[in-house]
Design a protein around this motif. Structure first.
Motif, short mmCIF file in Angstrom:
data_model
loop_
_atom_site.label_atom_id
_atom_site.label_comp_id
_atom_site.label_asym_id
_atom_site.label_seq_id
_atom_site.Cartn_x
_atom_site.Cartn_y
_atom_site.Cartn_z
N ASN A 64 0.86 -1.19 0.00
CA ASN A 64 0.00 0.00 0.00
C ASN A 64 0.89 1.23 0.00
OD1 ASN A 64 -1.74 2.15 0.60
ND2 ASN A 64 -3.11 0.84 1.81
N ALA A 65 1.20 1.75 -1.19
CA ALA A 65 2.14 2.86 -1.32
C ALA A 65 1.62 4.12 -0.64
CB ALA A 65 2.41 3.13 -2.79
N ALA A 66 0.37 4.47 -0.86
CA ALA A 66 -0.19 5.70 -0.32
C ALA A 66 -0.18 5.69 1.21
CB ALA A 66 -1.61 5.91 -0.83
N LYS A 67 -0.54 4.56 1.82
CA LYS A 67 -0.55 4.44 3.28
C LYS A 67 0.85 4.66 3.85
CE LYS A 67 -1.08 0.92 6.88
NZ LYS A 67 -1.40 -0.51 7.15
N ASN A 68 1.85 4.07 3.22
CA ASN A 68 3.20 4.15 3.76
C ASN A 68 3.83 5.52 3.54
OD1 ASN A 68 3.54 1.44 4.86
ND2 ASN A 68 3.37 0.74 2.75
N ILE A 69 3.50 6.16 2.44
CA ILE A 69 3.96 7.54 2.24
C ILE A 69 3.37 8.45 3.32
CG2 ILE A 69 3.54 9.56 0.79
CD1 ILE A 69 5.99 8.10 -0.05
N HIS A 70 2.09 8.25 3.63
CA HIS A 70 1.46 9.06 4.69
C HIS A 70 2.18 8.84 6.02
CE1 HIS A 70 -1.60 11.09 7.05
NE2 HIS A 70 -1.69 10.01 7.82
N LEU A 71 2.55 7.59 6.31
CA LEU A 71 3.28 7.31 7.54
C LEU A 71 4.59 8.08 7.58
CD1 LEU A 71 3.82 3.85 9.17
CD2 LEU A 71 5.79 5.25 8.64
N LEU A 72 5.33 8.11 6.48
CA LEU A 72 6.60 8.83 6.44
C LEU A 72 6.39 10.33 6.59
CD1 LEU A 72 8.44 6.92 3.56
CD2 LEU A 72 8.78 6.68 6.02
N GLN A 73 5.33 10.84 6.00
CA GLN A 73 5.06 12.27 6.10
C GLN A 73 4.77 12.69 7.54
OE1 GLN A 73 1.90 12.44 3.19
NE2 GLN A 73 3.23 13.32 1.62
N THR A 74 4.11 11.83 8.31
CA THR A 74 3.80 12.17 9.70
C THR A 74 5.05 12.24 10.56
OG1 THR A 74 3.43 9.84 10.33
CG2 THR A 74 1.53 11.09 9.53
N LEU A 75 6.14 11.58 10.17
CA LEU A 75 7.37 11.63 10.95
C LEU A 75 7.95 13.04 11.01
CD1 LEU A 75 9.22 8.37 9.78
CD2 LEU A 75 7.92 8.73 11.89
N GLY A 76 7.67 13.85 9.99
CA GLY A 76 8.19 15.21 9.97
C GLY A 76 7.48 16.15 10.92
N ASP A 77 6.41 15.67 11.58
CA ASP A 77 5.63 16.53 12.46
C ASP A 77 6.00 16.37 13.93
OD1 ASP A 77 4.21 17.44 10.24
OD2 ASP A 77 2.73 15.83 10.41
N SER A 78 6.90 15.43 14.25
CA SER A 78 7.28 15.18 15.65
C SER A 78 8.78 15.35 15.81
CB SER A 78 6.85 13.77 16.07
OG SER A 78 5.44 13.62 15.98
N TYR A 79 9.19 15.77 17.01
CA TYR A 79 10.60 16.12 17.23
C TYR A 79 11.11 15.56 18.56
CZ TYR A 79 9.98 19.50 13.46
OH TYR A 79 9.73 20.10 12.24
N LEU A 80 12.40 15.21 18.56
CA LEU A 80 13.12 14.90 19.79
C LEU A 80 13.99 16.10 20.15
CD1 LEU A 80 14.55 11.32 18.99
CD2 LEU A 80 12.71 11.83 20.61
N ASN A 81 14.00 16.49 21.44
CA ASN A 81 14.98 17.48 21.83
C ASN A 81 16.32 16.77 22.05
OD1 ASN A 81 15.05 16.43 24.55
ND2 ASN A 81 13.24 17.67 25.04
N GLU A 82 17.37 17.55 22.28
CA GLU A 82 18.70 16.96 22.37
C GLU A 82 18.81 15.97 23.52
OE1 GLU A 82 22.51 19.12 23.57
OE2 GLU A 82 22.72 19.00 21.38
N HIS A 83 18.19 16.27 24.66
CA HIS A 83 18.24 15.36 25.80
C HIS A 83 17.56 14.03 25.46
CE1 HIS A 83 18.26 14.01 29.97
NE2 HIS A 83 16.97 13.71 29.84
N GLN A 84 16.41 14.09 24.80
CA GLN A 84 15.72 12.85 24.41
C GLN A 84 16.53 12.05 23.41
OE1 GLN A 84 12.13 14.91 23.13
NE2 GLN A 84 10.92 13.93 24.76
N PHE A 85 17.19 12.73 22.48
CA PHE A 85 18.00 12.04 21.49
C PHE A 85 19.19 11.35 22.15
CE2 PHE A 85 21.63 12.22 18.46
CZ PHE A 85 21.17 11.26 17.56
N VAL A 86 19.86 12.03 23.06
CA VAL A 86 21.01 11.44 23.76
C VAL A 86 20.55 10.26 24.61
CG1 VAL A 86 22.78 11.87 25.50
CG2 VAL A 86 22.36 13.56 23.72
N THR A 87 19.39 10.39 25.26
CA THR A 87 18.84 9.27 26.02
C THR A 87 18.57 8.08 25.11
OG1 THR A 87 17.80 10.79 27.59
CG2 THR A 87 16.94 8.54 27.51
N LEU A 88 17.99 8.34 23.94
CA LEU A 88 17.73 7.27 22.97
C LEU A 88 19.02 6.56 22.58
CD1 LEU A 88 16.00 5.73 20.89
CD2 LEU A 88 16.30 7.68 19.35
N LEU A 89 20.07 7.30 22.28
CA LEU A 89 21.35 6.69 21.91
C LEU A 89 21.88 5.80 23.04
CD1 LEU A 89 23.29 9.60 20.14
CD2 LEU A 89 22.12 7.67 19.07
#
Length: 338
Positions: A216-241
């Motif tokens: 389902n190409a359209a569904k998966n493109i929509h999923l990728l587009q939604t990733l651009g709407d959320s953010y990690l701050n630097e502390h969250q990114f370092v915690t993730l690593l």
């Protein structure tokens, strides 16, 4: 926002693909300019279809001397299925990468010293082969990056028992989107089959058609587009690593209670370095969008060996979408941010 996704208008209404089955066709391969970016790197080398067909032997099942499905047959079969399913679209020639050369000698050169061997005395084949077939007429723009549809195939003969009689052979296939700015692969649940077991190229052709039909190409493109709407701050990114590094050291029982994370310590380090230095997705000093995190993960995955490449590409999608959900209250991936 007006969508530019180009999808094939024909919808398959039947699961009976027998009428579409055909023998693999020979690809007429034009000379291609060398690419700067590859969809996979690691210890693999770029090869041509002609090289695989004319300068490599085909392994056999030793008990009955039956041929395996060769790398060229695999590539040509998938290419033929792509042309059948996406009829009328622009199908590019495959980008082929191979690794782990298995060398041998012809009988007349058995007793020759190594330093006297010539090319005529030796044989070889590649244990592992990966290829990507791009379909640039099916594309979408995500966060300023053009993504082309791509079909990826992986064959790893180290996972076959060639010491027995001929048995079903294992192939891996994915239909996904490739980020053109970096050649990173975006692999999704409905676009990945890691256990295609077939006895012939005809069965492989049908399995490829089924995978393409279910994507389902359209569904998966929509999923990728939604990733651009959320953010990690630097502390969250370092915690993730840190959590990703810790994951590999956890007891097995503890790991089972957490969503899987397949990236190695070296790859996690590469994500950290790219966060600082990558010209496309680096975000030092700024919040990191989940789209950029996803591309840092898929970029690090290019250092995977061929046989683990698609598993980790899919795992990058699991991690990016799971952590994105955790930012919005989902508990499943909270461990990576806590």
């Amino acid at each position: 926002m007006e969508s530019t996704l180009q999808i094939m208008p024909v919808q398959r209404t039947s699961r009976n693909f027998g009428e579409y089955a055909e023998e693999a066709v020979i690809i007429e391969e034009p000379v291609k300019p060398k690419k700067v970016n590859h969809f996979i790197e690691a210890n693999s080398v770029e090869v041509t279809l002609d090289h695989l067909k004319n300068e490599n032997v085909i392994p056999v099942f030793s008990k009955d001397n039956e041929l395996t499905i060769s790398h060229p047959q695999f590539i040509e079969t998938v290419w033929a299925a792509a042309n059948s399913f996406y009829s009328g679209e622009q199908i590019e020639q495959p980008d082929i990468r191979c690794s782990h050369v298995i060398k041998g000698r012809k009988p007349e050169a058995v007793n020759k010293p190594k330093n006297l061997l010539t090319e005529a005395d030796t044989t070889q084949y590649y244990e592992r082969c990966a290829f990507a077939i791009d379909i640039p007429s099916i594309y979408e723009d995500v966060s300023g990056n053009r993504l082309n549809l791509s079909i990826v195939g992986v064959r790893a003969l180290n996972r076959e028992n060639l010491a027995t009689k001929k048995s079903p052979e294992l192939f891996r296939l994915a239909v996904s989107f490739k980020n053109q700015v970096c050649c990173n692969m975006c692999v999704f649940t409905d676009g990945y089959k890691d256990d295609i077991k077939v006895m012939s190229t005809k069965e492989l052709f049908l399995a490829t058609l089924e995978l393409l039909n279910n994507f389902n190409a359209a569904k998966n493109i929509h999923l990728l587009q939604t990733l651009g709407d959320s953010y990690l701050n630097e502390h969250q990114f370092v915690t993730l690593l840190g959590r990703m590094r810790l994951y590999q050291c956890l007891p097995q029982g503890y790991q089972k209670a957490i969503p899987r994370m397949l990236f190695t310590d070296t790859q996690v380090n590469n994500v950290a370095k790219a966060y600082i230095n990558d010209e496309n997705f680096g975000s030092l000093g700024n919040d990191l969008s989940m789209w950029k995190l996803y591309n840092l993960l898929t970029g690090a995955n290019k250092s995977s060996y061929i046989d683990s490449f698609l598993d980790r590409a899919y795992n990058a999608t699991e991690l990016a979408t799971g952590i994105c959900s955790a930012l919005h209250g989902d508990d499943n991936y909270q461990w990576f941010l806590s």
